[in-house]
Design an enzyme around this catalytic site. Structure first.
Site, PDB file in Angstrom:
ATOM      1  CB  ALA A  70      -0.933   0.007   1.215  1.00 32.25           C
ATOM      2  CG  ASP A  71       2.806   4.966  -1.642  1.00 28.38           C
ATOM      3  OD1 ASP A  71       3.865   4.800  -0.996  1.00 28.38           O
ATOM      4  OD2 ASP A  71       2.492   6.054  -2.161  1.00 28.38           O
ATOM      5  CB  THR A  72      -1.138   6.897   2.024  1.00 31.64           C
ATOM      6  OG1 THR A  72      -1.801   5.666   2.327  1.00 31.64           O
ATOM      7  CG2 THR A  72      -2.100   8.055   2.256  1.00 31.64           C
TER       8      THR A  72
END
EC number: 3.6.1.9
Length: 205
Positions: A70-72
């Site tokens: 995941a990446d935000t």
């Protein structure tokens, strides 16, 4: 059939806490990948590419696993705000965000590895709109001095002390924390695993 483990390809304490609260057994394996990307990528493609890069790096080291990457990012007026390098940059980011609406994009990649081979891959993202309340310089300074913003995209965390900075959100709250759990469940179901139902092992994955 060998046991299928869940591997979180992220060192984020927030993502680890969310999976733990769901009662999902998992282990953490942080991917050491290059996060430089093409500057012209749109925010949705950017987070999907980074999330997938993290998941692939870890999946290549697994035999039987569901790997989650995941990446935000935070986006203000089309400008991407990542994690601040220091307190001054955190101050600058919050000064830009205060009193305004911005978008939080989180990309998720789920890869099913069986006997060392990729069987399935799902990549998607979710966007949440966040409005930060107007803040004084003193309020920003005191928040930055807590140390809370320094490891977070956009220099704030909605689930911690930073919650008091937020006026309202439109969309998934958990997406702002670091991973939309409803989106994750949808993606896992595409490959036969349900967080709320049968395990990957019993559902035949």
């Amino acid at each position: 059939m060998k046991k299928l483990e869940i591997v979180l390809a992220s060192g984020s304490p927030r993502r680890q806490e969310m999976l733990t609260q769901l009662g999902v057994p998992f282990r953490v394996q942080v991917s050491q990948v290059d996060e430089n990307v093409e500057e012209e990528l749109t925010p949705d493609l950017l987070v999907e590419q980074l999330a997938n890069r993290k998941a692939v790096a870890v999946a290549n080291q697994c035999e039987n696993a569901l790997v989650i990457g995941a990446d935000t990012i935070v986006v203000l007026d089309g400008k991407v705000l990542g994690k601040p390098k220091d307190e001054q940059e955190a101050m600058d980011m919050l000064q830009q965000l205060q009193g305004k609406k911005h978008q939080v994009f989180t990309g998720i990649s789920v890869i099913h590895i069986n006997e060392g081979f990729m069987q399935n891959q799902q990549v998607a993202h979710r966007m949440t709109e966040v409005t930060m309340r107007p803040l004084s310089q003193d309020k920003i300074r005191r928040y930055v001095e807590t140390g809370d913003p320094l490891d977070k995209a956009g220099a704030y965390g909605i689930q911690g002390k930073g919650a008091v900075l937020i006026e309202k959100i439109s969309g998934c709250y958990f997406n702002v924390v670091g991973m939309s759990l409803s989106l994750l469940d949808e993606m896992l179901e595409q490959i036969g695993f349900s967080i709320t139902g049968e395990s990957a092992r019993s559902s035949g994955v």
